[in-house]
Write a protein that holds these residues in place. Structure first.
Motif, PDB file in Angstrom:
ATOM      1  N   THR A   1       1.367  -1.190  -0.217  1.00  0.00           N
ATOM      2  CA  THR A   1       0.250   0.120  -0.308  1.00  0.00           C
ATOM      3  C   THR A   1       0.945   1.258  -0.071  1.00  0.00           C
ATOM      4  O   THR A   1      -0.098   2.285  -0.013  1.00  0.00           O
ATOM      5  CB  THR A   1      -0.978   0.285   1.565  1.00  0.00           C
TER       6      THR A   1
ATOM      7  N   TYR B   1      -3.973  -4.526  10.239  1.00  0.00           N
ATOM      8  CA  TYR B   1      -5.130  -5.871   8.845  1.00  0.00           C
ATOM      9  C   TYR B   1      -4.537  -7.198   9.432  1.00  0.00           C
ATOM     10  O   TYR B   1      -5.058  -8.372   8.890  1.00  0.00           O
ATOM     11  CB  TYR B   1      -5.170  -5.154   8.390  1.00  0.00           C
TER      12      TYR B   1
ATOM     13  N   LEU C   1      -6.169  -3.519   1.388  1.00  0.00           N
ATOM     14  CA  LEU C   1      -5.674  -4.332   2.425  1.00  0.00           C
ATOM     15  C   LEU C   1      -6.768  -5.606   2.470  1.00  0.00           C
ATOM     16  O   LEU C   1      -7.454  -6.014   2.705  1.00  0.00           O
ATOM     17  CB  LEU C   1      -5.687  -3.757   3.278  1.00  0.00           C
ATOM     18  N   LYS C   2      -8.574  -4.478   2.444  1.00  0.00           N
ATOM     19  CA  LYS C   2      -9.526  -5.584   2.640  1.00  0.00           C
ATOM     20  C   LYS C   2      -9.382  -6.472   1.585  1.00  0.00           C
ATOM     21  O   LYS C   2     -10.042  -7.293   1.782  1.00  0.00           O
ATOM     22  CB  LYS C   2     -10.825  -4.390   2.543  1.00  0.00           C
TER      23      LYS C   2
ATOM     24  N   SER D   1      -4.256   6.663   1.306  1.00  0.00           N
ATOM     25  CA  SER D   1      -4.931   5.525   2.345  1.00  0.00           C
ATOM     26  C   SER D   1      -6.264   5.036   2.847  1.00  0.00           C
ATOM     27  O   SER D   1      -6.746   4.058   2.134  1.00  0.00           O
ATOM     28  CB  SER D   1      -5.127   6.115   3.921  1.00  0.00           C
TER      29      SER D   1
ATOM     30  N   GLU E   1      -6.495   1.024   1.909  1.00  0.00           N
ATOM     31  CA  GLU E   1      -7.275   0.049   2.945  1.00  0.00           C
ATOM     32  C   GLU E   1      -7.865  -0.755   2.067  1.00  0.00           C
ATOM     33  O   GLU E   1      -8.070  -1.510   2.479  1.00  0.00           O
ATOM     34  CB  GLU E   1      -7.794   1.391   3.742  1.00  0.00           C
TER      35      GLU E   1
ATOM     36  N   MET F   1      -1.075   0.708   9.901  1.00  0.00           N
ATOM     37  CA  MET F   1      -2.987   0.499   8.898  1.00  0.00           C
ATOM     38  C   MET F   1      -2.819  -0.608   8.768  1.00  0.00           C
ATOM     39  O   MET F   1      -3.363  -1.621   8.717  1.00  0.00           O
ATOM     40  CB  MET F   1      -3.461   1.511   8.337  1.00  0.00           C
ATOM     41  N   VAL F   2      -1.258  -0.754   8.289  1.00  0.00           N
ATOM     42  CA  VAL F   2      -1.442  -1.934   7.661  1.00  0.00           C
ATOM     43  C   VAL F   2      -1.319  -3.030   8.416  1.00  0.00           C
ATOM     44  O   VAL F   2      -1.569  -4.594   8.703  1.00  0.00           O
ATOM     45  CB  VAL F   2      -0.305  -2.088   6.627  1.00  0.00           C
TER      46      VAL F   2
END
Lengths: 408, 228
Positions: B172, B210, B184-185, B177, B181, B206-207
């Motif tokens: 990412t 997850y 990542l989802k 951002s 995200e 953030m990564v």
């Protein structure tokens, strides 16, 4: 997929690819045109040698050729008639005649130039040679005439024309001086410099008489129905008339054949030049592509592409540039060869300045269609391009995936 | 049995005449289906670990296993085969082939794998593109797509050959951002749907959030290893 990828890759930088393949194309085009022109000159030279100078085969008295530069009259065939009768009967023979070649000084009373005299039999010279057809102005000779034909270049140099008189100074068979005042009956335009720039032609009977040759001639000239059988016929003649010396036109035109052979070397040099162009152009293009695409190479390696496949991809790209170069080169060669074959190139002024270089060309020479050379150029363009891509392709394949992915 | 593991792995890089240690005796196992993040600051060794799991590099010492195969001493062609059959990659800068369409980029690993005919390949590629939500962009070239769309193509390309492990190097980092995200989802969804093991390196908070398992590395050693 590799093919599709290679094809699209070479158009990523169109200008670079275009310039690379254009360089190859121009190299191949010159190769084709050079070959066409030189082969044309060869063929025209050979035709003129056969048609005006040698026929297919000549018979000499033994020993004549050792001194042939001096055109010795004392080594003549003293009684040619039985030989002419015997050889003329052979089914392979299309024509047979006798000639006397002799050294002269040609003079208009003011200037004099060394030249060659050729005494020809007006009634059957045409069965072997094409001098009669080469009379550009005036008329061909008749038996018993005190007249001569003069080469176009000599006539220009002396500023003489049909009807003018010139003095021919020579020596007889017995080495006594002889001077003949002869009327110019015709101007010869053979485009063979040995004739046009340096020869006069007189009737054979006049030659025999004025040179004290009796019945003799310095050579018997033969034209064959099938030129491909020259060697076999020569062997047969050597057995039938062992006292005489037999020479084919190839023996007598060894100088031109040597130039033609050297020319083959010239073609190889041109091919080598194309190789160098390809080496620099393609190597540079592929190497640049490899460096620009290091991350892409790393990614492909990461996905499991083997080194050999990466080499193949880049070699394919080089080969494709070669294919475009070859197609364009052959097309350009084809288009530019049309006027070369139709109209030719006029070497007139240049050849006169250079002088006698062996080639029998005084004016325009035309190119030829040599399909073999098109095939060679096409294949060579592709193969050379592919070969010269191997090194940069190997450089690309040796990039470690981690290194390649880290770039930029 | 772990799907990938390292046993006392040491890795040095030569910088000029100096040997710089990147990993100092790492031992770690990754279980099938895990969604693992290797996190750490720049120069901590996370990318080196990812490269070793990805068979893109060889350790200076120790053993690296993909399944039960020690890949530490394989030749470059053998490593290429292991990557071809077992691994998928997602890169920070997407690394799509610019002259190929989204469809062709995703098809590329299947062609390298020489598995199945054109019809079967097409079905798989279209399914992969549908899975990542860009079926409609199949004909587009990378320069006609946004960063997020390109990374989706990259994910489809990594997953299309049903690899055992997908390795993602800061997937990412080049995205904003919101898009990041979303990616990542998607990766998490694919992990849950296909049970494919994901290992990715990151220093993005953030990564890390997850990740189902977070391995922190520092100065070439594992600092912490926690499962959520």
């Amino acid at each position: 997929m590799l093919l599709k990828l290679a094809f699209r890759n070479i158009f990523r930088h169109f200008t670079r690819t275009f310039l690379t393949f254009l360089a190859i194309a121009i190299g191949l085009m010159f190769l084709i045109l050079m070959d066409s022109m030189l082969t044309g000159i060869d063929q025209e030279s050979f035709d003129r040698i056969i048609n005006y100078e040698t026929g297919h085969i000549k018979i000499f008295d033994r020993g004549y050729r050792e001194d042939e530069e001096n055109l010795p009259l004392d080594k003549a065939i003293d009684n040619p008639a039985p030989i002419v009768a015997q050889v003329g009967k052979a089914s392979e023979v299309a024509g047979i005649t006798g000639r006397i070649n002799f050294r002269i000084m040609l003079s208009d009373g003011v200037d004099q130039y060394p030249a060659v005299g050729i005494a020809v039999d007006p009634k059957d010279d045409e069965s072997v040679f094409r001098l009669k057809q080469a009379v550009d102005k005036g008329e061909f000779l008749n038996e018993g005439e005190e007249a001569m034909l003069i080469g176009e270049g000599l006539a220009e140099d002396f500023a003489v024309d049909v009807g003018d008189y010139m003095t021919v100074l020579t020596r007889t068979k017995y080495d006594t001086y002889q001077a003949l005042d002869l009327r110019i009956k015709g101007i010869l335009r053979t485009e063979d410099p040995k004739i046009d720039w340096a020869a006069i032609v007189i009737p054979l009977d006049l030659g025999k008489e004025s040179l004290d040759m009796g019945k003799g001639v310095t050579e018997i000239d033969i034209k064959l129905k099938d030129p491909a059988r020259i060697e076999q016929f020569r062997e047969m003649l050597a057995k039938e008339i062992p006292a005489m010396e037999i020479a084919t036109w190839k023996d007598l035109a060894a100088d031109v054949l040597a130039i033609a052979q050297a020319k083959r070397g010239g073609t190889s040099v041109l091919l080598f030049s194309v190789f160098i162009i390809a080496l620099i152009g393609i190597s540079n293009t592929i190497l640049l592509a490899a460096f620009e695409r290091t991350r892409e190479i790393g990614m492909m390696a990461a996905m499991g592409m083997r080194r050999g496949q990466i080499v193949r991809l880049f070699v394919l790209e080089g080969a494709m540039i070669g294919v475009f170069g070859s197609i364009t080169g052959c097309l350009l060669g084809f288009l530019l060869n049309i006027p070369l074959v139709t109209y030719g190139i006029n070497w007139g002024a240049m050849m006169r300045d250079i002088g006698d270089v062996g080639y029998r060309i005084t004016g325009a020479s035309r190119g030829v269609w040599n399909i073999d050379m098109f095939v060679i150029a096409f294949i060579a363009g592709i193969v050379i391009s592919a070969l010269t891509s191997i090194y940069p392709a190997r450089v690309a394949s040796k990039m470690e995936p981690t290194e390649a992915l880290r770039k930029y | 049995m772990p799907i990938a593991s390292m046993d006392k792995v040491v890795k040095h890089y030569k910088v000029g005449k100096v040997e710089v240690p990147a990993l100092r005796g790492i031992t770690v196992s990754i279980e099938p289906g895990e969604f693992t993040s290797i996190a750490g600051p720049s120069g901590s060794g996370k990318t080196t670990m990812l490269n070793l799991f990805g068979c893109l590099d060889k350790p200076s010492d120790g053993r690296v296993f993909i399944g039960d195969q020690n890949v530490a001493r394989l030749t470059s062609n053998q490593l290429a085969d292991v990557r071809n059959h077992n691994l998928g990659f997602i890169f920070q800068t997407f690394n799509l082939i610019p002259v190929l369409s989204a469809f062709e980029n995703v098809e590329f690993p299947l062609i390298l794998l020489k598995k199945g005919g054109a019809k079967e390949r097409k079905a798989k590629v279209m399914q992969a593109l549908e899975d990542v939500g860009i079926k409609d962009l199949a004909k587009r070239k990378p320069n006609e797509m946004s960063g997020g769309q390109m990374q989706r193509v990259a994910i489809a390309r990594a997953l299309v050959k049903d690899p055992k492990i997908v390795l993602a190097d800061e997937p990412t980092a080049n995205l904003d951002s919101v898009t990041g995200e979303g990616i990542l989802k998607l990766m998490r969804e694919m992990n849950q749907k296909t049970k494919t093991t994901f290992i990715f390196s990151t220093h993005d908070k953030m990564v890390m959030d997850y990740a189902q398992r977070l391995i922190r590395v520092h100065d070439g050693q594992i600092q912490s290893d926690e499962r959520k």
